[in-house]
Scaffold this motif. Structure first.
Motif, short mmCIF file in Angstrom:
data_model
loop_
_atom_site.label_atom_id
_atom_site.label_comp_id
_atom_site.label_asym_id
_atom_site.label_seq_id
_atom_site.Cartn_x
_atom_site.Cartn_y
_atom_site.Cartn_z
N TYR A 123 -10.77 3.29 9.84
CA TYR A 123 -9.53 2.63 10.27
C TYR A 123 -8.73 3.04 11.48
O TYR A 123 -8.39 2.57 12.23
CB TYR A 123 -8.69 2.81 9.15
CG TYR A 123 -8.68 1.91 7.97
CD1 TYR A 123 -8.64 0.32 8.02
CD2 TYR A 123 -9.32 2.29 6.59
CE1 TYR A 123 -9.13 -0.53 6.99
CE2 TYR A 123 -9.47 1.42 5.42
CZ TYR A 123 -9.38 0.14 5.63
OH TYR A 123 -9.74 -0.67 4.59
N ILE A 142 -4.18 -1.82 5.24
CA ILE A 142 -4.47 -0.50 5.82
C ILE A 142 -4.35 -0.64 7.32
O ILE A 142 -4.16 0.12 8.22
CB ILE A 142 -5.40 0.00 5.04
CG1 ILE A 142 -5.21 0.21 3.46
CG2 ILE A 142 -5.90 1.53 5.57
CD1 ILE A 142 -6.58 0.46 2.50
N TYR A 166 2.23 4.11 1.59
CA TYR A 166 2.65 4.85 2.88
C TYR A 166 2.29 6.14 2.99
O TYR A 166 2.44 6.69 4.19
CB TYR A 166 3.93 4.02 3.48
CG TYR A 166 3.60 2.75 3.97
CD1 TYR A 166 2.55 1.71 3.80
CD2 TYR A 166 4.41 2.07 5.42
CE1 TYR A 166 2.49 0.45 4.39
CE2 TYR A 166 4.23 1.10 5.69
CZ TYR A 166 3.29 0.28 5.48
OH TYR A 166 3.15 -1.00 6.05
N ARG A 191 -1.56 -0.72 9.41
CA ARG A 191 -0.73 0.38 9.45
C ARG A 191 -1.60 1.44 10.52
O ARG A 191 -0.84 2.16 10.95
CB ARG A 191 -1.04 0.95 8.06
CG ARG A 191 -0.39 2.54 7.94
CD ARG A 191 1.05 2.60 7.60
NE ARG A 191 1.78 3.82 7.19
CZ ARG A 191 2.90 4.14 7.47
NH1 ARG A 191 3.63 3.51 8.36
NH2 ARG A 191 3.45 5.03 6.88
N TYR A 192 -2.72 1.12 10.76
CA TYR A 192 -3.27 2.15 11.43
C TYR A 192 -3.63 1.68 12.97
O TYR A 192 -4.33 2.24 13.63
CB TYR A 192 -4.86 2.65 10.95
CG TYR A 192 -4.69 3.71 9.85
CD1 TYR A 192 -5.10 5.00 10.38
CD2 TYR A 192 -4.45 3.51 8.61
CE1 TYR A 192 -4.97 6.01 9.37
CE2 TYR A 192 -4.04 4.39 7.71
CZ TYR A 192 -4.38 5.80 8.05
OH TYR A 192 -4.44 6.70 7.12
N ILE A 247 0.89 -1.05 0.06
CA ILE A 247 0.31 0.12 -0.02
C ILE A 247 0.89 1.36 -0.09
O ILE A 247 2.00 1.15 0.30
CB ILE A 247 -0.92 0.17 1.36
CG1 ILE A 247 -0.38 0.09 2.53
CG2 ILE A 247 -2.07 -1.05 1.18
CD1 ILE A 247 -1.20 0.11 3.88
N TYR A 252 -1.64 6.54 3.34
CA TYR A 252 -2.14 5.79 4.52
C TYR A 252 -1.17 5.92 5.63
O TYR A 252 -0.11 4.99 5.90
CB TYR A 252 -2.27 4.35 4.22
CG TYR A 252 -3.49 3.89 2.94
CD1 TYR A 252 -4.67 4.26 3.59
CD2 TYR A 252 -3.17 3.52 1.89
CE1 TYR A 252 -5.77 3.93 2.49
CE2 TYR A 252 -4.20 3.38 0.92
CZ TYR A 252 -5.44 3.63 1.48
OH TYR A 252 -6.32 3.49 0.44
N HIS A 259 -11.06 6.19 5.96
CA HIS A 259 -10.12 6.67 6.92
C HIS A 259 -10.35 6.74 8.12
O HIS A 259 -9.58 6.35 9.09
CB HIS A 259 -9.43 7.97 6.30
CG HIS A 259 -8.35 7.61 5.14
ND1 HIS A 259 -7.13 7.83 5.21
CD2 HIS A 259 -8.72 7.10 3.62
CE1 HIS A 259 -6.58 7.31 3.86
NE2 HIS A 259 -7.53 7.15 2.95
#
Length: 480
Positions: free
Chosen positions: A368, A389, A253, A392-393, A251, A256, A365
């Motif tokens: 997440y 994602i 970065y 990442r979150y 993804i 995200y 967003h």
């Protein structure tokens, strides 16, 4: 300098319906520009936003014989993030409010696109070493390069890669129709070429004639050689297994990144997620009209609402699941039965379920960033971007062990204190529910262990850099 051309039906930011567009838009930026000149070619759809169309510059045009008529082929180009994009223009084919519509018409327009894409290369003066084709919409390109284009010196040494983003979609119609649209002779419509189960199959053509085949995760590369996942082409995949490799999607970065994301209520990072991330939950609870409770576990599902995504499992245990001390937030659109199912449970359990039917990138967003866990119980999943994602979150994934989900989510081990999420193996509703409840137990009763999972999840690296190196290695192997 090695020259690579991506040819696909969509690419962000110009046009997107799914994960294919993310790959085609993000991956070319990540190659080492000292050694690779990577460009992208897609159709110029009328539904591309006007501000993006305004960035395109006219390059040239010509007329091409297709289905007995002289057809206009316009070529435009734009540069974005150091990558050159080419657009094939023909308004009689690429009009409409969406890039895909009527199946039968799509077969004709993408057959035209394949021939037009190849025919435009001498006009723009770009002679790629490798044409990287994506999904059935570009399946005729490897075939044409071995057929009518092979005699030309310009095309003779061009190699092709075919990437399968989802084996379920193959571009299938009766042989007579596919033969007419492809303009190929009878020679190509046998079971070892474009014919499959008495139909014509565009994806199969690409898979038979491509010099190399990739798919979007190592596990999916193994799975499509089995009858359950192979969608009728598992025999061909086994036959071509030496040319097949699975390279995990990444993804972007920069897009995200919870530390810089302007769409979320409170930025946070690996260093400070403990006090800061929960502020996003409180903000989302307020926005969606859920009771504000920082300690309540919030589980999210952001997905196309289709059978592939495991929603029948959720349907089986939704009442049991809603009896737990959790909030469940859904975002997506798809099959009417699932849209209505989630609307029903939103009404029935109004204090703990929110169904957001439709799609909003901004809301995605915010979800997440807000949720504690992210549910993805797919029947099959070539790669999956949602769980990447979520990692990442710091939204802990709860997934079924299939395809890219198995490759990217390491199951939690309470004895060794390892893992980045929770997973279950069998496609079974109560096995999924048990996995969710185990995650709830860790969240409520072992908070330090839960924070350790979030730590490891946010530290995992699924950016495009690692994937780009594997593609570079494959191009080097093909070209040398």
């Amino acid at each position: 300098m090695k020259k690579i051309l991506f040819v696909a039906s969509e690419a962000v930011p110009f046009i997107k319906t799914g994960g294919l567009a993310d790959v085609v838009g993000a991956l070319p930026k990540c190659f080492d520009k000292r050694y690779f000149d990577v460009r992208v070619m897609i159709p110029k759809y009328l539904c591309i936003k006007q501000e993006l169309r305004d960035k395109m510059e006219y390059v040239s045009h010509f007329y091409m014989d297709y289905l007995g008529q002289n057809r206009y082929v316009g070529i435009l180009q734009a540069e974005l993030d150091g990558v050159t994009y080419y657009f094939i223009d023909n308004e009689s084919y690429f009009w409409g409010a969406k890039p895909y519509g009527d199946w039968y018409y799509d077969l004709e327009k993408f057959s035209f696109f394949c021939k037009a894409a190849l025919s435009s290369l001498p006009v723009i003066g770009f002679q790629p070493d490798v044409i990287h084709c994506h999904d059935w919409q570009t399946g005729l390109i490897p075939v044409h390069l071995k057929d009518k284009f092979h005699g030309g010196e310009f095309f003779r040494d061009i190699k092709t890669v075919m990437t399968i983003h989802n084996m379920k979609f193959q571009g299938v119609w009766d042989v007579e129709t596919i033969q007419r649209f492809s303009e190929l002779t009878d020679y190509y419509f046998t079971p070892d070429k474009l014919e499959a189960y008495e139909d014509g199959n565009l994806l199969k053509g690409g898979l038979v004639y491509a010099d190399a085949i990739t798919t979007v995760s190592p596990s999916y590369a193994e799975e499509i050689q089995m009858s359950f996942y192979g969608e009728g082409l598992d025999g061909l995949m086994r036959a071509r297994s030496r040319s097949l490799r699975g390279i995990l999607n990444g993804i972007d970065y920069s897009e995200y990144d919870p530390e810089t994301d302007k769409r979320i209520a409170q930025n946070y990072s690996l260093r400070n997620f403990r006090p800061e991330k929960v502020k996003n939950k409180l903000a989302l609870q307020e926005e969606l009209g859920l009771p504000q409770d920082a300690g309540k576990m919030m589980i999210a599902l952001i997905s196309r609402l289709t059978d592939q995504k495991g929603l029948d499992l959720i349907q089986c245990v939704m009442d049991e699941f809603c009896s737990d001390s959790v909030q469940f937030v859904v975002l997506g659109t798809g099959d009417e039965k699932y849209e209505n199912m989630f609307r029903h449970y939103d009404w029935k359990y109004n204090d703990r379920v929110r169904a957001n039917i439709g799609y909003s990138d901004d809301l995605a967003h915010r979800i997440y960033a807000a949720c504690d866990a992210f549910l993805m119980p797919s029947l099959f999943e070539p790669c999956g971007l949602g769980q990447l994602i979520a990692l990442r979150y710091g939204a802990v994934p709860i997934v079924r062990e299939t395809g890219g989900l198995r490759d990217t989510v390491q199951p939690y081990n309470e004895f060794e204190q390892t893992g980045t999420g929770f997973s279950f193996a069998n496609y079974n509703a109560h096995e999924m529910l048990a996995c969710i409840r185990y995650a709830e137990h860790i969240y409520y009763d072992c908070r330090r262990d839960w924070n350790g999972i979030v730590d490891r999840a946010m530290a995992a690296d699924f950016s495009w850099k690692a994937s780009a190196l594997k593609y570079q290695e494959m191009y080097d192997w093909l070209i040398d």
